[in-house]
Design an enzyme around this catalytic site. Structure first.
Site, PDB file in Angstrom:
ATOM      1  N   ASP A  27       0.562  -1.097   0.311  1.00  0.00           N
ATOM      2  CA  ASP A  27      -0.054   0.042  -0.162  1.00  0.00           C
ATOM      3  C   ASP A  27       1.097   1.371   0.227  1.00  0.00           C
ATOM      4  O   ASP A  27       0.646   2.240   1.169  1.00  0.00           O
ATOM      5  CB  ASP A  27      -0.594  -0.172   1.271  1.00  0.00           C
ATOM      6  CG  ASP A  27      -1.615  -1.360   1.597  1.00  0.00           C
ATOM      7  OD1 ASP A  27      -2.001  -1.720   0.329  1.00  0.00           O
ATOM      8  OD2 ASP A  27      -1.923  -1.459   2.609  1.00  0.00           O
ATOM      9  N   GLU A 191     -11.215  -0.671  -3.525  1.00  0.00           N
ATOM     10  CA  GLU A 191     -10.645  -0.540  -2.675  1.00  0.00           C
ATOM     11  C   GLU A 191      -9.124   1.077  -2.802  1.00  0.00           C
ATOM     12  O   GLU A 191      -8.613   0.982  -4.433  1.00  0.00           O
ATOM     13  CB  GLU A 191     -10.078  -1.011  -1.989  1.00  0.00           C
ATOM     14  CG  GLU A 191      -8.982  -2.295  -1.987  1.00  0.00           C
ATOM     15  CD  GLU A 191      -8.229  -3.428  -1.164  1.00  0.00           C
ATOM     16  OE1 GLU A 191      -9.061  -3.256  -0.389  1.00  0.00           O
ATOM     17  OE2 GLU A 191      -7.194  -3.790  -1.573  1.00  0.00           O
TER      18      GLU A 191
END
Length: 301
Positions: A27, A191
């Site tokens: 991420d 997401e």
């Protein structure tokens, strides 16, 4: 030209680069400041920063913030909380660090923000959650974009269980919500939304699929404003036989060479379609734009 891009079908066009991952993590948010590159990856009990003079050799820095520093994150109903998917933003002469606090159940996920001294911290939590999930919405994966035209900061967040994109305009203090802006959730959204701007075009990108499976990938859309309407461009970065499940990314323009890059994580040394286990690795590679603004499909080699 821009209108033609938005009204036309965005066809894929391939480009190939040789790219090696730089360190284990997931991420990633990426930035350039103080003549160094900075990556902010997912953490656990704390969120740290990595820095590099050249995008190749990376050194882990201090922990910017820990769960124990966030008073509102404590809740006896949750067995354990985690910090993940951070985003560091320079704005109004300051530095602001956004992060997810979860899990979603039994307590709602939340997004927090800290004020930092600089890209290497230290950071101090604002004292309250910025966004709280619930009613089917999972408040995760914050990404803040300051519109270069209006100077309005927008917070993009949401995904996973709810698979819903939501956007808020922030107040100039960068730690308070001004109002929510209604937007459409783009196709195949899961997401990790991210917004960047180049030559009059706003590029919304996001992760699709399951985070620990081979179908995890990056898709994108274009618009004439930071809140849409979106013109879907399709998959931009997908797995191959060597590297699987690439996603949860960030784009940035490197002032040293004027090129645009994507930082993302992927699974290496995995076979099959998942679910995978172990550590993901962060990779950085250049991207290319066609004359009409379409991003060339990214190929990992």
């Amino acid at each position: 030209m821009l209108l033609a891009v938005l009204l036309a079908v965005l066809p894929p066009a391939a480009s190939a680069q040789e790219v090696k991952s730089v360190f284990a993590g997931a991420d990633p948010d990426i930035a350039f400041a103080e003549d160094r590159y900075w990556i902010y990856p997912t953490g656990g009990d704390g969120l740290s920063v990595w820095s590099s003079p050249d995008k190749a050799k990376w050194t882990r820095g201090e922990t910017l913030i820990r769960l124990r520093d966030i008073a509102w994150a404590d809740d006896d109903r949750a067995p354990r909380h985690f910090l993940w998917a951070p985003d560091m933003v320079a704005a109004n002469g300051g530095w602001y660090f956004y992060y997810s606090v979860g899990p979603q159940n039994p307590t709602p996920s939340r997004i927090g923000v800290a004020v930092c001294k600089g890209p290497a911290g230290p950071c101090t939590d604002s004292g309250k959650p910025l966004v709280t999930g619930g009613k089917g919405f999972e408040a995760i994966d914050p990404a803040v974009f300051v519109d270069p035209k209006t100077r309005i900061p927008y917070l993009y967040a949401g995904g996973s269980a709810g698979a819903t994109l939501r956007v808020w305009a922030l107040k100039p203090d960068m730690v308070s919500i001004d109002h929510e802006v209604k937007v459409d959730t783009p196709p195949n959204f899961t997401e990790g939304a991210f917004m960047h701007y180049r030559k009059g075009i706003y590029y919304l990108s996001w992760s699709a699929g399951q985070w620990n499976a081979s179908n995890y990938q990056v898709h994108y859309a274009v618009a004439l404003s930071p809140t849409g309407p979106w013109r879907y461009g399709g998959p931009l970065l997908v797995g191959d036989t060597r590297y699987r499940g690439p996603g949860h990314h960030a784009f940035f323009e490197d002032p040293k060479d004027g090129k645009w890059y994507i930082a993302y994580h992927r699974w290496e040394g995995q076979t099959g379609n998942g679910p995978y286990q172990g550590e993901r690795r962060i990779a950085i590679q250049p991207i290319e734009y066609r004359a009409d603004g379409v991003i060339e499909t990214i190929r990992m080699r």
